[in-house]
Design a protein around this motif. Structure first.
Motif, PDB file in Angstrom:
ATOM      1  N   ASP A 296     -43.698 -58.839  36.077  1.00 21.44           N
ATOM      2  CA  ASP A 296     -43.689 -59.727  34.918  1.00 21.44           C
ATOM      3  C   ASP A 296     -43.245 -59.031  33.637  1.00 21.44           C
ATOM      4  OD1 ASP A 296     -44.493 -61.831  36.466  1.00 21.44           O
ATOM      5  OD2 ASP A 296     -46.515 -61.978  35.642  1.00 21.44           O
ATOM      6  N   ALA A 297     -43.487 -57.756  33.507  1.00 24.69           N
ATOM      7  CA  ALA A 297     -43.094 -57.037  32.291  1.00 24.69           C
ATOM      8  C   ALA A 297     -41.595 -57.113  32.059  1.00 24.69           C
ATOM      9  CB  ALA A 297     -43.534 -55.574  32.369  1.00 24.69           C
ATOM     10  N   GLY A 298     -40.822 -57.126  33.137  1.00 24.04           N
ATOM     11  CA  GLY A 298     -39.374 -57.119  33.006  1.00 24.04           C
ATOM     12  C   GLY A 298     -38.702 -58.429  33.324  1.00 24.04           C
ATOM     13  N   TYR A 299     -39.323 -59.244  34.216  1.00 24.27           N
ATOM     14  CA  TYR A 299     -38.621 -60.440  34.670  1.00 24.27           C
ATOM     15  C   TYR A 299     -39.582 -61.533  35.128  1.00 24.27           C
ATOM     16  CZ  TYR A 299     -38.955 -57.139  38.640  1.00 24.27           C
ATOM     17  OH  TYR A 299     -39.363 -56.191  39.556  1.00 24.27           O
ATOM     18  N   CYS A 300     -40.603 -61.778  34.324  1.00 25.13           N
ATOM     19  CA  CYS A 300     -41.552 -62.851  34.623  1.00 25.13           C
ATOM     20  C   CYS A 300     -40.802 -64.165  34.819  1.00 25.13           C
ATOM     21  CB  CYS A 300     -42.555 -62.984  33.478  1.00 25.13           C
ATOM     22  SG  CYS A 300     -43.776 -64.298  33.712  1.00 25.13           S
ATOM     23  N   ALA A 301     -41.098 -64.846  35.920  1.00 29.41           N
ATOM     24  CA  ALA A 301     -40.458 -66.133  36.204  1.00 29.41           C
ATOM     25  C   ALA A 301     -41.321 -67.303  35.776  1.00 29.41           C
ATOM     26  CB  ALA A 301     -40.140 -66.247  37.691  1.00 29.41           C
ATOM     27  N   GLY A 302     -42.568 -67.036  35.388  1.00 33.20           N
ATOM     28  CA  GLY A 302     -43.480 -68.088  34.964  1.00 33.20           C
ATOM     29  C   GLY A 302     -44.306 -68.610  36.122  1.00 33.20           C
ATOM     30  N   PRO A 303     -45.553 -69.030  35.858  1.00 31.03           N
ATOM     31  CA  PRO A 303     -46.409 -69.559  36.927  1.00 31.03           C
ATOM     32  C   PRO A 303     -45.807 -70.752  37.654  1.00 31.03           C
ATOM     33  CG  PRO A 303     -47.703 -69.104  34.955  1.00 31.03           C
ATOM     34  CD  PRO A 303     -46.255 -68.948  34.567  1.00 31.03           C
ATOM     35  N   THR A 304     -44.992 -71.553  36.973  1.00 27.08           N
ATOM     36  CA  THR A 304     -44.414 -72.731  37.614  1.00 27.08           C
ATOM     37  C   THR A 304     -43.362 -72.380  38.658  1.00 27.08           C
ATOM     38  OG1 THR A 304     -42.914 -72.885  35.707  1.00 27.08           O
ATOM     39  CG2 THR A 304     -44.862 -74.315  35.709  1.00 27.08           C
ATOM     40  N   SER A 305     -42.979 -71.119  38.754  1.00 27.84           N
ATOM     41  CA  SER A 305     -42.029 -70.707  39.797  1.00 27.84           C
ATOM     42  C   SER A 305     -42.727 -70.466  41.125  1.00 27.84           C
ATOM     43  CB  SER A 305     -41.303 -69.419  39.386  1.00 27.84           C
ATOM     44  OG  SER A 305     -42.159 -68.290  39.487  1.00 27.84           O
ATOM     45  N   GLY A 306     -44.006 -70.088  41.084  1.00 27.46           N
ATOM     46  CA  GLY A 306     -44.718 -69.736  42.303  1.00 27.46           C
ATOM     47  C   GLY A 306     -44.233 -68.455  42.942  1.00 27.46           C
ATOM     48  N   ARG A 307     -43.501 -67.601  42.177  1.00 29.21           N
ATOM     49  CA  ARG A 307     -42.878 -66.424  42.770  1.00 29.21           C
ATOM     50  C   ARG A 307     -43.310 -65.105  42.129  1.00 29.21           C
ATOM     51  NH1 ARG A 307     -41.023 -70.801  44.640  1.00 29.21           N
ATOM     52  NH2 ARG A 307     -39.351 -70.844  46.173  1.00 29.21           N
ATOM     53  N   GLY A 308     -44.184 -65.149  41.131  1.00 31.70           N
ATOM     54  CA  GLY A 308     -44.519 -63.938  40.401  1.00 31.70           C
ATOM     55  C   GLY A 308     -45.062 -62.818  41.261  1.00 31.70           C
ATOM     56  N   THR A 309     -46.006 -63.122  42.143  1.00 31.24           N
ATOM     57  CA  THR A 309     -46.604 -62.093  42.991  1.00 31.24           C
ATOM     58  C   THR A 309     -45.588 -61.547  43.988  1.00 31.24           C
ATOM     59  OG1 THR A 309     -48.742 -63.204  42.775  1.00 31.24           O
ATOM     60  CG2 THR A 309     -48.528 -61.578  44.529  1.00 31.24           C
ATOM     61  N   SER A 310     -44.782 -62.416  44.550  1.00 26.69           N
ATOM     62  CA  SER A 310     -43.753 -61.966  45.486  1.00 26.69           C
ATOM     63  C   SER A 310     -42.764 -61.025  44.794  1.00 26.69           C
ATOM     64  CB  SER A 310     -43.011 -63.169  46.067  1.00 26.69           C
ATOM     65  OG  SER A 310     -43.872 -63.943  46.889  1.00 26.69           O
ATOM     66  N   GLN A 311     -42.348 -61.379  43.569  1.00 27.35           N
ATOM     67  CA  GLN A 311     -41.425 -60.511  42.840  1.00 27.35           C
ATOM     68  C   GLN A 311     -42.045 -59.146  42.580  1.00 27.35           C
ATOM     69  OE1 GLN A 311     -38.486 -63.454  40.302  1.00 27.35           O
ATOM     70  NE2 GLN A 311     -40.110 -62.401  39.205  1.00 27.35           N
ATOM     71  N   ALA A 312     -43.329 -59.118  42.234  1.00 25.75           N
ATOM     72  CA  ALA A 312     -43.998 -57.853  41.945  1.00 25.75           C
ATOM     73  C   ALA A 312     -44.023 -56.952  43.176  1.00 25.75           C
ATOM     74  CB  ALA A 312     -45.415 -58.117  41.441  1.00 25.75           C
ATOM     75  N   LEU A 313     -44.380 -57.513  44.333  1.00 31.95           N
ATOM     76  CA  LEU A 313     -44.482 -56.713  45.555  1.00 31.95           C
ATOM     77  C   LEU A 313     -43.118 -56.222  46.016  1.00 31.95           C
ATOM     78  CD1 LEU A 313     -47.077 -58.868  47.514  1.00 31.95           C
ATOM     79  CD2 LEU A 313     -47.467 -56.581  46.584  1.00 31.95           C
TER      80      LEU A 313
END
Length: 403
Positions: A296-313
């Motif tokens: 999220d620090a570099g490319y947060c997609a927002g909670p409405t994307s449902g992808r934040g945790t996947s992007q982090a991992l």
């Protein structure tokens, strides 16, 4: 931090990486860096591992990353097993059903459970420093001199900002938050409470013009999580004034029916209350010199994307792998990391904006909700990240000394 002098050991000068943030991205990166022979240190502002929080879900390649970490089966044991959720009106009458496929992903767990598991998987051979944060960054040709709010200065080879939407690392290395954060017009409050409605692996959702509230079960129906959402452009509030944030929510929902009065009461008592804007982070590059951003620090997609945790991992896996593949050449590694992730992130951010636009649907009919469910498999198809099998050498002996 306990040392009073700056650390300058040969080991620290060679392969050390400071990671700011101990939520999801930070510990996941620390795990992979240790596998590849680096010596990570994680610094976290909170005094301990953060608990609470809403449910997070995993999709696609994120499941592969968890599997390669040996955590997938343990994570599956914590699946919320959330079923369909009922849409209710102000009198509590059910008028539609929201299929679980729309909001729960391929696998869903509580964020606090995931964070705890990642910490436990890394704490034995990763240095964690709680209750502190980065104050300044001074880069030279040999590394980065870091000063802290509490501890003594240290030098690191690299610094990674995995400290979320309001990243302090990003502000220090790239500039003020307003240059990069784009609000999605939604504000959300989340908190824990008893499952006083006696729900069974399900939830209730209430919607009014520009407002919504929901409650879902958690931990085998022994607990529940609730959230308030409202639509607004930039709202001025103190991020550290929880009482003021609670008042803001109470004012917005003061005239709503259903279970709203009870949920407002529960919110006032909650010890894990969290409030923030739904927003995205848009940047032309995620690295500058020896500093790089993750999650999220570099490319947060927002909670409405449902992808934040996947992007982090996935981002943690790729970043650590590229550093290993380049033998620590950060310029090469950071460029490769961005090439691998950029298309994936761009598509997720588009999904986040689309989700925000339809978030406050006025009393959607069952036909509309069924259509969303039918489209869910298509919505989950994103630009793939090809997870290279980065060769991992034997883990090194943990560095001596502590902060």
């Amino acid at each position: 931090m306990t040392e009073t002098t700056e650390t300058t050991t040969a080991a620290a000068a060679a392969r050390t990486v400071l990671i700011s943030g101990a939520s999801v991205a930070g510990p996941a990166l620390a795990y992979w860096l240790r596998r590849h022979g680096f010596v990570p240190t994680v610094v976290e502002r909170a005094e301990t591992v953060r608990e609470g929080g809403y449910a997070v879900d995993f999709r696609g390649e994120a499941l592969d990353v968890l599997d390669r970490m040996g955590l997938l089966e343990r994570i599956r044991e914590l699946d919320t097993e959330m079923g369909d959720a009922a849409m209710v009106d102000a009198e509590g009458r059910q008028y539609a059903t929201l299929p679980a496929v729309v909001f729960a992903g391929d696998l869903e767990v509580l964020k606090g459970d995931l964070t705890k598991m990642l910490y436990e998987a890394t704490r034995d051979d990763v240095e964690y420093v709680f209750g502190d944060s980065i104050a300044t960054l001074e880069e030279d040709e040999h590394g980065v001199r870091v000063t802290f709010e509490r501890g003594a200065p240290r030098r690191f080879d690299l610094v990674v900002g995995a400290d979320g939407l309001h990243s302090r690392t990003r502000a220090l290395a790239f500039g003020p938050e307003q240059q990069f954060v784009r609000h999605l017009g939604i504000y959300t409050a989340v908190f824990s409470l008893d499952n006083y409605l006696g729900l069974k692996n399900t939830g209730r959702l209430y919607a009014a013009p520009g407002r919504a509230a929901n409650i879902f079960t958690a931990r085998a129906d022994a607990e529940a999580r609730a959230a308030f959402h409202f639509a607004a452009e930039d709202v001025e509030y103190d991020r550290h004034d929880l009482a003021g944030q609670r008042r803001l929510i109470a004012e917005r929902f003061s005239e709503d029916g259903w279970e709203i009065p009870r949920l407002l009461h529960e919110m006032a008592q909650a010890t894990d209350f969290f409030f923030d804007a739904n927003a995205q982070v848009e940047m032309d590059t995620w690295s500058r010199g020896r500093v790089v951003l993750l999650g999220d620090a570099g490319y947060c997609a927002g909670p409405t994307s449902g992808r934040g945790t996947s992007q982090a991992l996935i981002g943690a896996y790729v970043l650590a792998g590229e550093l290993a593949a380049s033998d620590g050449d950060h310029s090469t590694a950071f460029a490769a990391y961005e090439r691998e992730m950029r298309g994936y992130v761009t598509e997720h951010q588009a999904l986040g904006r689309e989700g925000a636009e339809r978030f406050f649907m006025p009393a959607p009919t069952q036909e509309i909700l069924d259509m969303l469910a039918a489209q869910a498999p298509e919505n989950t198809r994103t630009t793939p990240v090809l997870l290279r099998d980065y060769a991992a050498p034997p883990q090194p002996t943990p560095a001596e000394g502590t902060l």
